[in-house]
Write a protein that holds these residues in place. Structure first.
Motif, PDB file in Angstrom:
ATOM      1  N   HIS A  77      30.193  52.725  59.084  1.00  0.00           N
ATOM      2  CA  HIS A  77      30.017  54.183  58.474  1.00  0.00           C
ATOM      3  C   HIS A  77      29.220  54.061  56.849  1.00  0.00           C
ATOM      4  CE1 HIS A  77      30.729  58.319  57.203  1.00  0.00           C
ATOM      5  NE2 HIS A  77      31.253  57.725  55.884  1.00  0.00           N
ATOM      6  N   LEU A  78      29.867  53.038  56.295  1.00  0.00           N
ATOM      7  CA  LEU A  78      29.002  52.938  54.750  1.00  0.00           C
ATOM      8  C   LEU A  78      27.840  52.503  54.986  1.00  0.00           C
ATOM      9  CD1 LEU A  78      32.185  51.216  52.965  1.00  0.00           C
ATOM     10  CD2 LEU A  78      31.574  53.547  52.797  1.00  0.00           C
ATOM     11  N   TYR A  79      27.556  51.552  56.188  1.00  0.00           N
ATOM     12  CA  TYR A  79      26.196  50.955  56.317  1.00  0.00           C
ATOM     13  C   TYR A  79      25.059  52.383  56.380  1.00  0.00           C
ATOM     14  CZ  TYR A  79      22.119  48.539  57.770  1.00  0.00           C
ATOM     15  OH  TYR A  79      20.513  48.248  57.666  1.00  0.00           O
ATOM     16  N   VAL A  80      25.402  53.308  57.517  1.00  0.00           N
ATOM     17  CA  VAL A  80      24.886  54.337  57.869  1.00  0.00           C
ATOM     18  C   VAL A  80      24.555  55.353  56.703  1.00  0.00           C
ATOM     19  CG1 VAL A  80      24.795  56.313  59.380  1.00  0.00           C
ATOM     20  CG2 VAL A  80      25.270  54.123  60.327  1.00  0.00           C
ATOM     21  N   GLN A  81      25.591  55.553  55.947  1.00  0.00           N
ATOM     22  CA  GLN A  81      25.646  56.349  54.887  1.00  0.00           C
ATOM     23  C   GLN A  81      24.434  55.645  54.041  1.00  0.00           C
ATOM     24  OE1 GLN A  81      29.119  56.782  52.820  1.00  0.00           O
ATOM     25  NE2 GLN A  81      28.676  58.497  51.422  1.00  0.00           N
ATOM     26  N   LEU A  82      24.614  54.468  53.642  1.00  0.00           N
ATOM     27  CA  LEU A  82      23.666  53.860  52.696  1.00  0.00           C
ATOM     28  C   LEU A  82      22.040  54.131  52.990  1.00  0.00           C
ATOM     29  CD1 LEU A  82      23.033  51.734  50.218  1.00  0.00           C
ATOM     30  CD2 LEU A  82      23.066  50.088  52.200  1.00  0.00           C
ATOM     31  N   CYS A  83      22.081  53.832  54.225  1.00  0.00           N
ATOM     32  CA  CYS A  83      20.640  54.258  55.082  1.00  0.00           C
ATOM     33  C   CYS A  83      20.285  55.386  54.767  1.00  0.00           C
ATOM     34  CB  CYS A  83      20.554  53.690  56.365  1.00  0.00           C
ATOM     35  SG  CYS A  83      20.796  51.914  56.677  1.00  0.00           S
TER      36      CYS A  83
ATOM     37  N   LEU B 185      16.216  61.425  50.771  1.00  0.00           N
ATOM     38  CA  LEU B 185      15.577  61.671  49.503  1.00  0.00           C
ATOM     39  C   LEU B 185      13.954  61.849  50.076  1.00  0.00           C
ATOM     40  CD1 LEU B 185      16.665  58.681  47.465  1.00  0.00           C
ATOM     41  CD2 LEU B 185      17.006  60.982  47.088  1.00  0.00           C
ATOM     42  N   HIS B 186      13.468  61.519  51.349  1.00  0.00           N
ATOM     43  CA  HIS B 186      12.042  61.676  51.491  1.00  0.00           C
ATOM     44  C   HIS B 186      12.053  62.499  52.920  1.00  0.00           C
ATOM     45  CE1 HIS B 186      11.019  58.501  48.709  1.00  0.00           C
ATOM     46  NE2 HIS B 186      11.941  57.682  49.333  1.00  0.00           N
TER      47      HIS B 186
ATOM     48  N   VAL C  50      16.824  57.963  61.585  1.00  0.00           N
ATOM     49  CA  VAL C  50      16.693  57.598  60.118  1.00  0.00           C
ATOM     50  C   VAL C  50      15.587  56.885  60.049  1.00  0.00           C
ATOM     51  CG1 VAL C  50      17.981  56.537  58.095  1.00  0.00           C
ATOM     52  CG2 VAL C  50      19.348  57.645  59.705  1.00  0.00           C
ATOM     53  N   TRP C  51      14.485  57.574  59.257  1.00  0.00           N
ATOM     54  CA  TRP C  51      13.211  57.074  59.116  1.00  0.00           C
ATOM     55  C   TRP C  51      12.908  56.918  57.566  1.00  0.00           C
ATOM     56  CZ3 TRP C  51       9.639  55.917  62.948  1.00  0.00           C
ATOM     57  CH2 TRP C  51       9.734  56.618  64.114  1.00  0.00           C
ATOM     58  N   TYR C  52      12.221  55.806  57.135  1.00  0.00           N
ATOM     59  CA  TYR C  52      11.857  55.409  55.867  1.00  0.00           C
ATOM     60  C   TYR C  52      10.382  55.616  55.901  1.00  0.00           C
ATOM     61  CZ  TYR C  52      16.312  52.839  54.987  1.00  0.00           C
ATOM     62  OH  TYR C  52      17.732  52.714  54.834  1.00  0.00           O
ATOM     63  N   PRO C  53       9.860  56.210  54.676  1.00  0.00           N
ATOM     64  CA  PRO C  53       8.363  56.461  54.521  1.00  0.00           C
ATOM     65  C   PRO C  53       7.911  54.990  54.052  1.00  0.00           C
ATOM     66  CG  PRO C  53       9.726  57.411  52.533  1.00  0.00           C
ATOM     67  CD  PRO C  53      10.633  57.141  53.728  1.00  0.00           C
ATOM     68  N   PRO C  54       6.451  55.239  53.969  1.00  0.00           N
ATOM     69  CA  PRO C  54       5.922  53.685  53.469  1.00  0.00           C
ATOM     70  C   PRO C  54       6.419  53.547  52.006  1.00  0.00           C
ATOM     71  CG  PRO C  54       4.335  55.285  54.417  1.00  0.00           C
ATOM     72  CD  PRO C  54       5.626  55.968  54.473  1.00  0.00           C
TER      73      PRO C  54
ATOM     74  N   GLU D 101      -1.548  49.137  57.912  1.00  0.00           N
ATOM     75  CA  GLU D 101      -1.681  50.384  57.111  1.00  0.00           C
ATOM     76  C   GLU D 101      -0.161  51.044  56.938  1.00  0.00           C
ATOM     77  OE1 GLU D 101      -1.857  51.290  61.547  1.00  0.00           O
ATOM     78  OE2 GLU D 101      -2.933  50.028  60.423  1.00  0.00           O
ATOM     79  N   ALA D 102      -0.135  52.006  55.898  1.00  0.00           N
ATOM     80  CA  ALA D 102       1.027  52.436  55.557  1.00  0.00           C
ATOM     81  C   ALA D 102       1.592  53.412  56.469  1.00  0.00           C
ATOM     82  CB  ALA D 102       0.715  53.730  54.531  1.00  0.00           C
ATOM     83  N   HIS D 103       2.880  53.234  57.003  1.00  0.00           N
ATOM     84  CA  HIS D 103       3.700  53.847  58.171  1.00  0.00           C
ATOM     85  C   HIS D 103       5.139  54.204  57.840  1.00  0.00           C
ATOM     86  CE1 HIS D 103       4.770  49.498  58.350  1.00  0.00           C
ATOM     87  NE2 HIS D 103       5.524  50.071  58.993  1.00  0.00           N
ATOM     88  N   TRP D 104       5.622  54.909  58.631  1.00  0.00           N
ATOM     89  CA  TRP D 104       7.084  55.119  58.530  1.00  0.00           C
ATOM     90  C   TRP D 104       7.857  54.151  59.474  1.00  0.00           C
ATOM     91  CZ3 TRP D 104       9.971  59.415  56.191  1.00  0.00           C
ATOM     92  CH2 TRP D 104       9.302  60.383  55.505  1.00  0.00           C
ATOM     93  N   THR D 105       9.071  53.728  59.066  1.00  0.00           N
ATOM     94  CA  THR D 105       9.846  52.903  59.748  1.00  0.00           C
ATOM     95  C   THR D 105      11.085  53.289  60.129  1.00  0.00           C
ATOM     96  OG1 THR D 105       8.875  50.941  58.272  1.00  0.00           O
ATOM     97  CG2 THR D 105      11.001  50.655  59.498  1.00  0.00           C
ATOM     98  N   LEU D 106      11.372  53.331  61.602  1.00  0.00           N
ATOM     99  CA  LEU D 106      12.695  53.858  61.931  1.00  0.00           C
ATOM    100  C   LEU D 106      13.724  52.873  61.822  1.00  0.00           C
ATOM    101  CD1 LEU D 106      14.275  55.649  63.858  1.00  0.00           C
ATOM    102  CD2 LEU D 106      13.613  54.290  65.768  1.00  0.00           C
TER     103      LEU D 106
END
Length: 109
Positions: free
Chosen positions: A17-23, A29-30, A44-48, A87-92
């Motif tokens: 739960h804490l790890y998912v919350q961190l991610c 934010l994005h 949960v996706w992270y931008p470049p 190239e810049a990409h979003w990461t799952l």
């Protein structure tokens, strides 16, 4: 990814739960957290150049019962680098489906 958490089920549930919350907090934010309309699946996706900061990750790591197990998880992004596009990409980062909704085609949505 059960292998990087402690062995007891109760501790696993808390640590996961804490790890998912961190991610999720880093992705929020994005605008990178996406949930199905029935709230039975999420991605949960992270931008470049986005994601959990090293400082936040290290703080989280030492809240774990066995922080040395987290070192194994730290090697994962580096191992995946050979498969990443240049190239810049979003990461799952995370993909989850409620167990009661699995095998219903929600993950691919």
């Amino acid at each position: 990814m059960r292998w990087y958490h402690s062995d007891s089920s109760e501790t696993f549930a808390l640590e996961h739960h804490l790890y998912v919350q961190l991610c999720a907090e880093a992705a929020l934010l994005h605008g990178g957290v996406h949930v199905t309309t029935r709230e039975d699946g999420a991605a949960v996706w992270y931008p470049p150049d986005g994601g959990v900061s090293d400082e936040d990750y290290n703080t989280f790591k030492f809240t774990m019962r066995n922080p040395d197990k987290m070192d194994r998880l730290s090697d994962l992004p580096e191992a995946c680098d050979v498969f990443r596009p240049n190239e810049a990409h979003w990461t799952l980062e995370l993909l989850g489906v409620d167990p009661n909704a699995q095998n219903a085609g929600i993950g691919p949505i």
